[in-house]
Write a protein that holds these residues in place. Structure first.
Motif, PDB file in Angstrom:
ATOM      1  N   SER A  12      98.346  29.916   3.025  1.00  0.00           N
ATOM      2  CA  SER A  12      96.896  30.084   2.934  1.00  0.00           C
ATOM      3  C   SER A  12      96.171  28.814   2.525  1.00  0.00           C
ATOM      4  O   SER A  12      95.015  28.611   2.887  1.00  0.00           O
ATOM      5  CB  SER A  12      96.568  31.208   1.939  1.00  0.00           C
ATOM      6  N   THR A  13      96.847  27.940   1.761  1.00  0.00           N
ATOM      7  CA  THR A  13      96.172  26.737   1.260  1.00  0.00           C
ATOM      8  C   THR A  13      96.351  25.521   2.151  1.00  0.00           C
ATOM      9  O   THR A  13      95.505  24.622   2.155  1.00  0.00           O
ATOM     10  CB  THR A  13      96.686  26.395  -0.146  1.00  0.00           C
ATOM     11  N   SER A  14      97.440  25.488   2.910  1.00  0.00           N
ATOM     12  CA  SER A  14      97.719  24.290   3.708  1.00  0.00           C
ATOM     13  C   SER A  14      97.422  24.464   5.188  1.00  0.00           C
ATOM     14  O   SER A  14      97.475  23.503   5.945  1.00  0.00           O
ATOM     15  CB  SER A  14      99.178  23.875   3.530  1.00  0.00           C
TER      16      SER A  14
ATOM     17  N   ARG B 158     109.546  35.041  -5.983  1.00  0.00           N
ATOM     18  CA  ARG B 158     108.681  33.877  -6.210  1.00  0.00           C
ATOM     19  C   ARG B 158     108.599  32.993  -4.978  1.00  0.00           C
ATOM     20  O   ARG B 158     107.570  32.383  -4.712  1.00  0.00           O
ATOM     21  CB  ARG B 158     109.207  33.075  -7.408  1.00  0.00           C
ATOM     22  N   THR B 159     109.690  32.933  -4.225  1.00  0.00           N
ATOM     23  CA  THR B 159     109.671  32.128  -3.003  1.00  0.00           C
ATOM     24  C   THR B 159     108.712  32.715  -1.976  1.00  0.00           C
ATOM     25  O   THR B 159     107.937  31.979  -1.348  1.00  0.00           O
ATOM     26  CB  THR B 159     111.092  32.050  -2.408  1.00  0.00           C
ATOM     27  N   GLU B 160     108.761  34.020  -1.804  1.00  0.00           N
ATOM     28  CA  GLU B 160     107.829  34.654  -0.869  1.00  0.00           C
ATOM     29  C   GLU B 160     106.387  34.434  -1.293  1.00  0.00           C
ATOM     30  O   GLU B 160     105.501  34.209  -0.467  1.00  0.00           O
ATOM     31  CB  GLU B 160     108.127  36.153  -0.774  1.00  0.00           C
ATOM     32  N   ARG B 161     106.154  34.502  -2.602  1.00  0.00           N
ATOM     33  CA  ARG B 161     104.800  34.274  -3.109  1.00  0.00           C
ATOM     34  C   ARG B 161     104.366  32.833  -2.824  1.00  0.00           C
ATOM     35  O   ARG B 161     103.221  32.576  -2.447  1.00  0.00           O
ATOM     36  CB  ARG B 161     104.765  34.561  -4.610  1.00  0.00           C
ATOM     37  N   LYS B 162     105.303  31.887  -3.022  1.00  0.00           N
ATOM     38  CA  LYS B 162     104.980  30.489  -2.737  1.00  0.00           C
ATOM     39  C   LYS B 162     104.691  30.274  -1.259  1.00  0.00           C
ATOM     40  O   LYS B 162     103.772  29.547  -0.888  1.00  0.00           O
ATOM     41  CB  LYS B 162     106.148  29.589  -3.161  1.00  0.00           C
ATOM     42  N   MET B 163     105.481  30.926  -0.420  1.00  0.00           N
ATOM     43  CA  MET B 163     105.286  30.772   1.020  1.00  0.00           C
ATOM     44  C   MET B 163     103.930  31.310   1.447  1.00  0.00           C
ATOM     45  O   MET B 163     103.229  30.703   2.268  1.00  0.00           O
ATOM     46  CB  MET B 163     106.420  31.480   1.766  1.00  0.00           C
TER      47      MET B 163
END
Length: 523
Positions: free
Chosen positions: A412-414, A402-407
């Motif tokens: 991509s968004t920021s 989940r951390t990798e997905r968040k990263m």
């Protein structure tokens, strides 16, 4: 009237902690830049690189480095004693790579040492003799004593002892010893009663490449097993070994004053003393006691003792299933009082007053019941909190994914670079590390005697747990908030890591100073 039953539910009550934390958290004196690169975010350490009491010096050795050490010891013994490399290795294997001890014994009794190691003594100092010879070149009448084949076209093999067999039988014998039996040292000649050892050179000459590779792997294992300060990394598929100089020959004594946690280059952390996953701050002997306590049936028996009673007549274990204290055993039909375990016939009309029944056995029964219940409640207090953090530790893999997905999503968004979002991986790693530490603080606290030092330990434990929960809550926030609060996440991550070090450092110093007192014998 209640009907006593010997059927009872094994469920134990839950005692999960309910934390209520304040959102404010003091920051640490650390300055961050948005472009900081966290190359190693598995562990956060202060700028002070001095060894702490909770750290132990250790070195990670690859397989190549282990084999290089073997060659160095073989060359040293061979050059010192004037022996061949094969004989030197045979001696080292027999004396479990204790080369200093070997040299001392060799000087005192050369022939005895060689004989004990299975090496043929030779006056001329020539190396061991081994070679394959065709049977046609041997004196007439050769027959392999294993397969009874006497064909003139046989290839034969013998070492110094002269026990000669056909090459196929010799190869089969060595392959069975190495592959099937896992032998690597002191593989003796297949001759009946012969004690001469088939050395490395002879084995390499006879067996195929695959079997010889297996032999070398077994040699590497024995090399590590024979050294007190070497241990294989327990991580799956890891071939590294770890050398720890913190443990002396009296390792069992040392393990009462230190918790030798080491980290392999593969990233896996474990205890060098017992080989279990890292369990700071709890010492090994308490870890083993705690694991046994949680796994065996002693706590089931404790629950039975706290929630059931035995029939005074037939000793059947029964559970009260109603409100009335007038019990009738289903097994023997004996009637007694649940409160005082006395005969119901002696109660007369005073059904709810046991003051008249004051025999010693009744008093002891009530005291034992109260002690058992108190012991169970104390155990459950620590076990539930231990199990809670253990369950969190089991979710490490999912948390990492989940951390990798968040990263990736945050990148991509920021508009941040991959390096700039590493603070999330850092926070994830610290959370996992602290959960593991908190888990074992409860096992450690369970065995501690109550005193002022224990209160300080519990204060540090509480501070760390509060900080971990705050960081965990912050870490679960939406992507936009994580991007906006990058500095806050980094600051709290550093604070949590620091609180863990404070707890471990104080506990480790207490171990070295003999400050802790336990409710069980740790000898």
């Amino acid at each position: 009237m209640s009907d006593a039953s010997d059927d009872f539910d094994d469920d134990m009550p839950s005692d999960d902690p309910d934390f209520d934390y304040d959102d404010s958290l003091g920051g640490s004196d650390v300055d961050y830049d948005d472009n900081d690169n966290f190359d190693n975010y598995d562990d956060i350490r202060p700028s002070d690189s001095r060894m702490r009491a909770c750290d132990v010096e250790h070195t990670v050795l690859t397989l190549d480095e282990l084999q290089r050490r073997q060659r160095e010891q073989v060359d040293q013994v061979a050059s010192t004693l004037g022996l061949s490399a094969e004989d030197a290795m045979t001696l080292l294997l027999h004396y479990k790579w204790k080369h200093e001890r070997l040299l001392e014994l060799y000087v005192d009794d050369t022939e005895g040492v060689l004989r004990a190691a299975g090496i043929q003594t030779r006056d001329d100092g020539a190396p061991a003799k081994y070679a394959t010879v065709p049977s046609k070149d041997l004196p007439a009448g050769f027959m392999c004593e294993i397969c009874c084949d006497d064909d003139d076209g046989l290839e034969t093999m013998a070492i110094d002892c002269g026990h000669r067999f056909c090459l196929d039988c010799y190869r089969h014998y060595l392959t069975q010893k190495i592959v099937d039996e896992g032998e690597s040292r002191n593989i003796t000649c297949p001759g009946d009663g012969c004690r001469l050892v088939v050395n490395d050179g002879a084995i390499r000459l006879v067996v195929d490449d695959r079997t010889y590779a297996r032999y070398r792997t077994l040699l590497d294992r024995t090399f590590v097993q024979d050294h007190d300060r070497l241990r294989w990394c327990p991580a799956p598929n890891c071939e590294n070994a770890v050398e720890c100089g913190a443990l002396s020959a009296g390792a069992s004594r040392d393990l009462k004053t230190i918790v030798p946690s080491v980290t392999c280059s593969c990233g896996y952390s474990f205890c060098f003393g017992c080989g279990l996953p890292e369990h700071q701050p709890c010492i090994c002997v308490l870890v083993k006691k705690w694991i046994k306590k949680c796994e065996d049936d002693s706590e089931t028996a404790n629950w039975i003792s706290a929630n059931t009673k035995e029939c005074p007549k037939c000793m059947a274990t029964i559970e009260k299933n109603g409100g009335c204290n007038h019990m009738t055993c289903r097994k023997c039909k004996y009637e007694f009082c649940w409160i005082c375990i006395g005969s119901w016939a002696e109660h007369g009309t005073s059904w709810y007053n046991c003051s008249r029944y004051d025999e010693k056995s009744g008093v002891e029964a009530r005291d034992n019941q109260a002690k058992s219940r108190a012991s169970l409640e104390r155990y459950l207090h620590y076990y539930n909190r231990y199990a809670n953090h253990e369950q969190s530790a089991k979710l490490d893999k999912d948390l990492y994914v989940r951390t990798e997905r968040k990263m990736t999503l945050l990148q991509s968004t920021s508009g941040m670079s991959w390096i700039e979002v590493q603070y999330l991986a850092q926070a994830s790693s610290v959370l996992q590390q602290c959960r593991q530490t908190l888990k074992w603080t409860y096992a450690f606290a369970f065995y501690l005697e109550r005193n002022n030092h224990t209160h300080l330990f519990e204060d540090n434990q509480k501070d760390l747990e509060m900080a971990v929960e705050q960081l965990s809550e912050l870490f679960e926030r939406p992507m936009q908030e994580l991007a906006e609060n990058k500095v806050l996440v980094m600051d709290k991550t550093a604070y949590v890591a620091n609180r863990r070090l404070v707890l471990l450092e104080d506990t480790a110093r207490g171990l070295l100073e003999g400050r802790w007192r336990y409710q069980v014998d740790v000898k």
